[in-house]
Design an enzyme around this catalytic site. Structure first.
Site, PDB file in Angstrom:
ATOM      1  N   TYR A   1      16.423  94.802  38.056  1.00 44.60           N
ATOM      2  CA  TYR A   1      17.607  93.939  38.004  1.00 44.60           C
ATOM      3  C   TYR A   1      17.330  92.607  38.718  1.00 44.60           C
ATOM      4  CZ  TYR A   1      22.259  92.271  39.457  1.00 44.60           C
ATOM      5  OH  TYR A   1      23.375  91.505  39.695  1.00 44.60           O
ATOM      6  N   SER A  60      22.139  86.125  40.598  1.00 46.96           N
ATOM      7  CA  SER A  60      22.414  87.024  41.727  1.00 46.96           C
ATOM      8  C   SER A  60      21.531  86.658  42.911  1.00 46.96           C
ATOM      9  CB  SER A  60      22.122  88.473  41.328  1.00 46.96           C
ATOM     10  OG  SER A  60      22.209  89.318  42.468  1.00 46.96           O
TER      11      SER A  60
HETATM   12  P1  NAP Z   1      31.335  94.976  36.465  1.00 48.41           P
HETATM   13  O1  NAP Z   1      32.496  95.049  37.407  1.00 48.41           O
HETATM   14  O2  NAP Z   1      30.482  96.183  36.253  1.00 48.41           O
HETATM   15  O3  NAP Z   1      31.881  94.449  35.057  1.00 48.41           O
HETATM   16  C1  NAP Z   1      30.967  94.282  34.018  1.00 48.41           C
HETATM   17  C2  NAP Z   1      31.654  93.684  32.814  1.00 48.41           C
HETATM   18  O4  NAP Z   1      30.653  93.443  31.814  1.00 48.41           O
HETATM   19  C3  NAP Z   1      32.674  94.608  32.185  1.00 48.41           C
HETATM   20  O5  NAP Z   1      33.696  93.806  31.630  1.00 48.41           O
HETATM   21  C4  NAP Z   1      31.860  95.294  31.089  1.00 48.41           C
HETATM   22  O6  NAP Z   1      32.633  95.748  29.992  1.00 48.41           O
HETATM   23  C5  NAP Z   1      30.973  94.174  30.639  1.00 48.41           C
HETATM   24  N1  NAP Z   1      29.728  94.605  30.009  1.00 48.41           N
HETATM   25  C6  NAP Z   1      28.783  95.410  30.530  1.00 48.41           C
HETATM   26  N2  NAP Z   1      27.777  95.571  29.667  1.00 48.41           N
HETATM   27  C7  NAP Z   1      28.100  94.857  28.567  1.00 48.41           C
HETATM   28  C8  NAP Z   1      27.489  94.642  27.313  1.00 48.41           C
HETATM   29  N3  NAP Z   1      26.314  95.203  26.997  1.00 48.41           N
HETATM   30  N4  NAP Z   1      28.117  93.858  26.419  1.00 48.41           N
HETATM   31  C9  NAP Z   1      29.319  93.300  26.709  1.00 48.41           C
HETATM   32  N5  NAP Z   1      29.954  93.465  27.867  1.00 48.41           N
HETATM   33  C10 NAP Z   1      29.351  94.233  28.782  1.00 48.41           C
HETATM   34  O7  NAP Z   1      30.304  93.823  36.918  1.00 48.41           O
HETATM   35  P2  NAP Z   1      30.492  92.586  37.914  1.00 48.41           P
HETATM   36  O8  NAP Z   1      30.204  93.038  39.293  1.00 48.41           O
HETATM   37  O9  NAP Z   1      31.750  91.856  37.624  1.00 48.41           O
HETATM   38  O10 NAP Z   1      29.241  91.702  37.467  1.00 48.41           O
HETATM   39  C11 NAP Z   1      29.359  90.585  36.607  1.00 48.41           C
HETATM   40  C12 NAP Z   1      28.079  89.781  36.705  1.00 48.41           C
HETATM   41  O11 NAP Z   1      27.891  89.401  38.075  1.00 48.41           O
HETATM   42  C13 NAP Z   1      26.819  90.542  36.291  1.00 48.41           C
HETATM   43  O12 NAP Z   1      25.943  89.680  35.605  1.00 48.41           O
HETATM   44  C14 NAP Z   1      26.226  90.959  37.626  1.00 48.41           C
HETATM   45  O13 NAP Z   1      24.834  91.145  37.546  1.00 48.41           O
HETATM   46  C15 NAP Z   1      26.584  89.748  38.473  1.00 48.41           C
HETATM   47  N6  NAP Z   1      26.561  90.014  39.914  1.00 48.41           N
HETATM   48  C16 NAP Z   1      27.400  90.915  40.480  1.00 48.41           C
HETATM   49  C17 NAP Z   1      27.325  91.139  41.843  1.00 48.41           C
HETATM   50  C18 NAP Z   1      28.219  92.133  42.545  1.00 48.41           C
HETATM   51  O14 NAP Z   1      27.935  92.447  43.730  1.00 48.41           O
HETATM   52  N7  NAP Z   1      29.262  92.631  41.909  1.00 48.41           N
HETATM   53  C19 NAP Z   1      26.403  90.433  42.628  1.00 48.41           C
HETATM   54  C20 NAP Z   1      25.565  89.522  42.001  1.00 48.41           C
HETATM   55  C21 NAP Z   1      25.655  89.312  40.643  1.00 48.41           C
HETATM   56  P3  NAP Z   1      33.183  97.301  29.908  1.00 48.41           P
HETATM   57  O15 NAP Z   1      34.164  97.443  31.028  1.00 48.41           O
HETATM   58  O16 NAP Z   1      33.791  97.426  28.570  1.00 48.41           O
HETATM   59  O17 NAP Z   1      31.956  98.157  30.131  1.00 48.41           O
END
Ligand code: NAP
Length: 250
Positions: free
Chosen positions: A159, A145
């Site tokens: 985080y 991130s």
């Molecule tokens: P998201 O929309 O909240 O989706 C999270 C996904 O991870 C969902 O499929 C969730 O499953 C799954 N998950 C959460 N906890 C889990 C666990 N303990 N075991 C297995 N699966 C789990 O998140 P996102 O924004 O796509 O983020 C994905 C990655 O990108 C993360 O590592 C995040 O830190 C990184 N990131 C995101 C952003 C942003 O702005 N969105 C920016 C930088 C980095 P369920 O639906 O079943 O809970």
């Protein structure tokens, strides 16, 4: 894309789901994990199958060794071969708070998934993919991130620190397995429009902060998935140990 299948942790929603759809469209079968949202996992499974590929949805907690091993073992059983592409994506921010107001439990939960879970996922991938262990080699992409260099004050310093660890493990892992047929890279997304902000307690976070992004908007999960696809593809064959910002210049 070549290879029998890809594994995506946290694949049911957001960036992970965009990766699953894109890789399936490029001809890969997909195994993905999720934590609780059965409906989202079922919908994604239908989308992957509609693209003509196999989908394996595994409900397993990537913050635990048992959960990570369960995902890889289920994929071994279904596909009968090691994966060639692994995306270490599952991550949480925790609720928005100042560090002075955080509990040890909140800090531990973020660390368990984002750091320990990521290392365990990389371990299971390397055990299967390393050419020194009889595997086919391949590519691993970790999802770090922009928080790793921004620090996320007043929001989620725990985080940001965990993503600093993800960036650092990318550098070390890449060097450790470079001679074993595995390239290891990371993307560092910025402000991406997914449910993660609502989960942190700030559903309007992208709208509120997008003026801070040089490109003037939040990014999409699909834009992050395209960068991950390139890092996994043969087109990036001389790239390893790289952390690619996908952050609109932030
Ligand atoms: P998201 O929309 O909240 O989706 C999270 C996904 O991870 C969902 O499929 C969730 O499953 C799954 N998950 C959460 N906890 C889990 C666990 N303990 N075991 C297995 N699966 C789990 O998140 P996102 O924004 O796509 O983020 C994905 C990655 O990108 C993360 O590592 C995040 O830190 C990184 N990131 C995101 C952003 C942003 O702005 N969105 C920016 C930088 C980095 P369920 O639906 O079943 O809970």
């Amino acid at each position: 894309m070549t290879g029998p299948y890809a594994i995506v942790t946290g694949g049911s929603r957001g960036i992970g789901a965009a990766c699953c759809r894109l890789l399936a469209a490029k001809g890969l079968d997909i195994a993905f994990s999720y934590r609780g949202d059965d409906a989202a996992a079922a919908a994604l499974t239908r989308q992957i199958e509609a693209a003509g590929r196999q989908a394996l949805a595994v409900k397993a907690d990537m913050a635990t060794e048992d959960g990570v091993v369960q995902l890889f073992t289920a994929a071994d059983d279904r596909f009968g071969a090691p994966p060639t592409h692994v995306i270490v994506n599952a991550g949480i921010t925790g609720k928005i708070r100042r560090v002075a107001d955080m509990s040890a439990t909140e800090i531990q939960a973020v660390t368990d998934l984002n750091v320990v879970g990521a290392l365990l996922t990389a371990r299971e991938a390397i055990r299967r993919m390393s050419t020194e262990r009889g595997g086919p080699g391949g590519g691993i992409v970790l999802v770090s991130s922009a928080a790793a260099w921004l620090g996320s004050p007043n929001e989620f310093v725990h985080y940001a620190a965990s993503k600093g660890a993800v960036s650092t493990m990318t550098l070390g892992l890449a060097k450790e397995v470079a001679r074993e047929g595995i390239r290891v890279n990371a993307v560092a997304p910025g402000l991406i429009d997914t449910d993660i902000h609502a989960s942190a307690g700030a559903p309007d976070r992208v709208d509120r902060l997008q003026s801070l992004v040089p490109l003037g908007r939040g990014g999409t999960a699909e834009e992050v998935a395209e960068a991950i696809l390139w890092l996994l593809s043969a087109e990036s064959s001389y790239v390893t140990g790289t952390i690619l910002p996908v952050s609109g210049g932030r």
